[in-house]
Design a protein around this motif. Sequence first.
Motif, mmCIF file in Angstrom:
data_model
loop_
_atom_site.group_PDB
_atom_site.id
_atom_site.type_symbol
_atom_site.label_atom_id
_atom_site.label_comp_id
_atom_site.label_asym_id
_atom_site.label_seq_id
_atom_site.Cartn_x
_atom_site.Cartn_y
_atom_site.Cartn_z
ATOM 1 N N VAL A 36 0.851 -1.188 0.000
ATOM 2 C CA VAL A 36 0.000 0.000 0.000
ATOM 3 C C VAL A 36 0.886 1.238 0.000
ATOM 4 N N VAL A 37 0.584 2.180 -0.879
ATOM 5 C CA VAL A 37 1.321 3.449 -0.904
ATOM 6 C C VAL A 37 0.463 4.514 -0.236
ATOM 7 N N GLY A 38 0.943 5.031 0.899
ATOM 8 C CA GLY A 38 0.216 6.064 1.626
ATOM 9 C C GLY A 38 -0.640 5.457 2.718
ATOM 10 N N ALA A 39 -0.555 6.044 3.920
ATOM 11 C CA ALA A 39 -1.340 5.524 5.049
ATOM 12 C C ALA A 39 -2.334 6.566 5.546
ATOM 13 N N GLY A 40 -2.919 7.328 4.607
ATOM 14 C CA GLY A 40 -4.048 8.190 4.966
ATOM 15 C C GLY A 40 -5.224 7.302 5.341
ATOM 16 N N VAL A 96 -4.369 13.531 5.856
ATOM 17 C CA VAL A 96 -4.929 14.866 6.111
ATOM 18 C C VAL A 96 -5.515 14.940 7.523
ATOM 19 N N HIS A 97 -5.970 13.791 8.050
ATOM 20 C CA HIS A 97 -6.714 13.833 9.310
ATOM 21 C C HIS A 97 -5.838 13.746 10.559
ATOM 22 N N THR A 98 -4.586 13.458 10.403
ATOM 23 C CA THR A 98 -3.687 13.485 11.567
ATOM 24 C C THR A 98 -2.557 14.477 11.258
ATOM 25 N N GLY A 132 -9.187 17.081 12.253
ATOM 26 C CA GLY A 132 -9.660 16.080 13.213
ATOM 27 C C GLY A 132 -11.158 16.007 13.358
ATOM 28 N N HIS A 133 -11.866 16.096 12.247
ATOM 29 C CA HIS A 133 -13.321 16.073 12.300
ATOM 30 C C HIS A 133 -13.803 14.658 12.658
ATOM 31 N N ALA A 134 -14.553 14.528 13.744
ATOM 32 C CA ALA A 134 -15.015 13.200 14.186
ATOM 33 C C ALA A 134 -16.531 13.102 14.038
ATOM 34 N N VAL A 173 0.603 20.943 3.069
ATOM 35 C CA VAL A 173 -0.577 21.568 2.465
ATOM 36 C C VAL A 173 -1.375 20.453 1.791
ATOM 37 N N GLY A 174 -2.575 20.223 2.280
ATOM 38 C CA GLY A 174 -3.396 19.137 1.741
ATOM 39 C C GLY A 174 -3.911 19.469 0.348
ATOM 40 N N VAL A 175 -3.964 18.443 -0.491
ATOM 41 C CA VAL A 175 -4.449 18.601 -1.872
ATOM 42 C C VAL A 175 -5.923 18.209 -1.908
ATOM 43 N N MET A 228 -17.321 11.774 -1.886
ATOM 44 C CA MET A 228 -16.616 10.541 -1.521
ATOM 45 C C MET A 228 -15.219 10.779 -0.962
ATOM 46 N N ARG A 229 -14.844 12.009 -0.778
ATOM 47 C CA ARG A 229 -13.463 12.295 -0.449
ATOM 48 C C ARG A 229 -13.300 12.540 1.050
ATOM 49 N N ASN A 230 -14.406 12.550 1.783
ATOM 50 C CA ASN A 230 -14.284 12.884 3.195
ATOM 51 C C ASN A 230 -13.842 11.685 4.026
ATOM 52 N N PHE A 231 -13.447 11.983 5.257
ATOM 53 C CA PHE A 231 -12.833 10.978 6.113
ATOM 54 C C PHE A 231 -13.628 9.678 6.198
HETATM 55 C C1 LIG Z 1 -7.339 21.076 3.325
HETATM 56 C C2 LIG Z 1 -8.296 19.924 3.378
HETATM 57 C C3 LIG Z 1 -9.405 19.991 4.201
HETATM 58 C C4 LIG Z 1 -10.287 18.915 4.270
HETATM 59 N N1 LIG Z 1 -11.364 19.005 5.108
HETATM 60 C C5 LIG Z 1 -12.109 17.898 5.343
HETATM 61 C C6 LIG Z 1 -13.150 17.891 6.330
HETATM 62 O O1 LIG Z 1 -13.441 18.919 6.923
HETATM 63 N N2 LIG Z 1 -13.802 16.725 6.567
HETATM 64 C C7 LIG Z 1 -13.513 15.586 5.889
HETATM 65 O O2 LIG Z 1 -14.086 14.533 6.175
HETATM 66 N N3 LIG Z 1 -12.588 15.582 4.899
HETATM 67 C C8 LIG Z 1 -11.876 16.700 4.633
HETATM 68 N N4 LIG Z 1 -10.931 16.705 3.651
HETATM 69 C C9 LIG Z 1 -10.857 15.570 2.733
HETATM 70 C C10 LIG Z 1 -10.120 14.405 3.276
HETATM 71 O O3 LIG Z 1 -9.269 14.766 4.285
HETATM 72 C C11 LIG Z 1 -9.261 13.740 2.253
HETATM 73 O O4 LIG Z 1 -9.831 13.729 1.011
HETATM 74 C C12 LIG Z 1 -8.921 12.327 2.721
HETATM 75 O O5 LIG Z 1 -7.999 12.448 3.770
HETATM 76 C C13 LIG Z 1 -8.381 11.503 1.595
HETATM 77 O O6 LIG Z 1 -7.920 10.298 2.110
HETATM 78 P P1 LIG Z 1 -6.778 9.522 1.362
HETATM 79 O O7 LIG Z 1 -6.420 8.377 2.222
HETATM 80 O O8 LIG Z 1 -7.208 9.229 -0.031
HETATM 81 O O9 LIG Z 1 -5.571 10.559 1.233
HETATM 82 P P2 LIG Z 1 -4.765 11.430 2.287
HETATM 83 O O10 LIG Z 1 -5.500 11.710 3.528
HETATM 84 O O11 LIG Z 1 -4.271 12.593 1.489
HETATM 85 O O12 LIG Z 1 -3.555 10.502 2.668
HETATM 86 C C14 LIG Z 1 -2.544 10.183 1.747
HETATM 87 C C15 LIG Z 1 -1.353 9.645 2.517
HETATM 88 O O13 LIG Z 1 -0.391 9.221 1.583
HETATM 89 C C16 LIG Z 1 0.868 9.723 1.943
HETATM 90 N N5 LIG Z 1 1.646 9.873 0.725
HETATM 91 C C17 LIG Z 1 1.403 10.712 -0.298
HETATM 92 N N6 LIG Z 1 2.342 10.589 -1.239
HETATM 93 C C18 LIG Z 1 3.195 9.631 -0.793
HETATM 94 C C19 LIG Z 1 4.387 9.078 -1.320
HETATM 95 N N7 LIG Z 1 4.897 9.472 -2.485
HETATM 96 N N8 LIG Z 1 5.026 8.126 -0.601
HETATM 97 C C20 LIG Z 1 4.536 7.722 0.606
HETATM 98 N N9 LIG Z 1 3.424 8.235 1.158
HETATM 99 C C21 LIG Z 1 2.759 9.175 0.454
HETATM 100 C C22 LIG Z 1 0.570 11.043 2.622
HETATM 101 O O14 LIG Z 1 1.616 11.444 3.472
HETATM 102 C C23 LIG Z 1 -0.703 10.716 3.388
HETATM 103 O O15 LIG Z 1 -0.460 10.202 4.659
HETATM 104 C C24 LIG Z 1 -10.052 17.762 3.516
HETATM 105 C C25 LIG Z 1 -8.947 17.689 2.669
HETATM 106 C C26 LIG Z 1 -8.077 18.761 2.605
HETATM 107 C C27 LIG Z 1 -6.893 18.658 1.693
#
Ligand SMILES: Cc1cc2nc3c(=O)[nH]c(=O)nc-3n(C[C@H](O)[C@H](O)[C@H](O)COP(=O)(O)OP(=O)(O)OC[C@H]3O[C@@H](n4cnc5c(N)ncnc54)[C@H](O)[C@@H]3O)c2cc1C
Length: 479
Positions: free
Chosen positions: A31-35, A64-66, A71-73, A359-361, A439-442
Amino acid sequence: MSDENQLATGEKSIIPMAADVPVSYDADVVVVGAGPSGFAAALKSARMGASVIVVEKLDAPGGVHTSGLQGHASEGIGGIHTELMERFDAHGYIYRADNTSHADWAGNPLSHYERKKSPGDDFIRLSFNPEGSGSVMSQMLDEAGVFALYDTRFVDCIVDPGNGDGHIRAIVVENNSGRFAITGRIFIEGSGTGQLAASAGVPYISGGGGQPDTAQWDGVHRPVPGGLLWTMHGVDLPSLVRHQQQADDPLLQKVIAEARAAGDIPEGLYRPTMQGAHIYASMYIGHPTLDMSPMSADGSYCLWQNVPYELNLHMDESGEDNSTATRLLRSYVDAEARFLRKYVPGFDNARIGSIGRYVGVRDGRHPIGEHVFTIDDARNGHRFRDAVTHPMKKLFFWDTYTPYEFEVPYRCFLPKKIDNLLLAGASLSFSYETIFMVMRNFPWTTLTGEIAGYAAGRCIEKKIGPKELEWTSPYGPGG
Ligand SMILES: Cc1cc2nc3c(=O)[nH]c(=O)nc-3n(C[C@H](O)[C@H](O)[C@H](O)COP(=O)(O)OP(=O)(O)OC[C@H]3O[C@@H](n4cnc5c(N)ncnc54)[C@H](O)[C@@H]3O)c2cc1C
């Protein structure tokens, strides 16, 4: 980069390097990335008996959540998401704000979430402590036997050509041990920006692709801007509310004007409109004023800084854009904190707690899968033979908050051109407006990660690839 800042010589040159890298690890599922998505995918497939490696470039799971401080719960939507909420709560990391702790907060225009309520309305705002919760998530991966490599960055992947689709043989990563490869059977995209998929050759649409709203000035399709979250501790809410009421300054426009006249507000901070246009109606993305939400403890608040739309930064695809966003937003955080302490009653003794690690994308690459979920799928209530979810009802704010009921097909997890990769989280095969809206929220990225992990676990059991897995009934919480 402007000419005067040009550090490198104009012409791009190439330095040949030895391409060989050692294979240091092998696992069933990589797995790439532990979001939220990569975390849930790794956890689920490990619990099903697969050997799992997850690589994470930061120091904790949660994305993004840690690390990003969002930290929206909530009560939990079932499965791993509910389990997370319960674990955070058991560790004392859930904070509850309501009318008792935050009188006069409902309907306050400075409130990120409660601003649309009427003054005096009941509200409950749950948040989790991002730092502590990241540690809990790390422990959960350990308990499940996931091998997590932190401070480890995915940089490339090796794809074998197949008869039709290609096949990922290994990913290449870098950490303190140097550059090495990890081989595996099934790979999961959890980077939040489609980086693994793009690197493997999956077609994708860049952030901003096709967004009419952002092209209205000059035809440029700008991505929905990313953002940097930060926290302030020691805020005295009653003093702030008293100022808003007594000075008739609910949006702090008076003190902002005063500070601006004194040169204490940089251009871009509290921009009221962008190039005269309101984008996404009054959405917070425009950040017209101070924007905050109670978090972690009494007197602590999360605040938002967003990338200015005009800059059209693609942080996921350009290291230079990412640095520009980071520099700019950190300077805004500094300016905002100094402004608040100097001019706004209630902030006199407040101080910066943390600043998000990146900076979150919000609108990165959108990989193209065997099905691309579009707004019409939602509008038409499209039903799918390979639905992975039960029908979900959600408000689509692009369509003036119309509720649509829809299902998500398994094919949105299956990228084109690669036969052993599963998409998840913000990198699902969804069009920009559907992924952004719903579909992008936590909760949902955790759910789609869990579904991807379940699919990977089933494939390992059956010794088949993700595209050979027949998906016949929706996935219930907990599998
Ligand atoms: C500014 C902002 C505000 C948001 N507000 C909310 C909100 O209020 N409520 C809500 O529910 N959602 C919110 N979201 C949306 C939500 O947080 C994200 O869409 C969600 O976290 C996506 O989950 P993910 O696991 O796909 O990616 P991410 O949470 O982005 O996690 C990706 C992980 O992969 C890792 N990673 C990336 N590239 C690499 C690499 N090359 N090698 C190794 N590791 C890598 C990163 O470090 C990260 O840990 C927000 C998003 C942003 C950006």
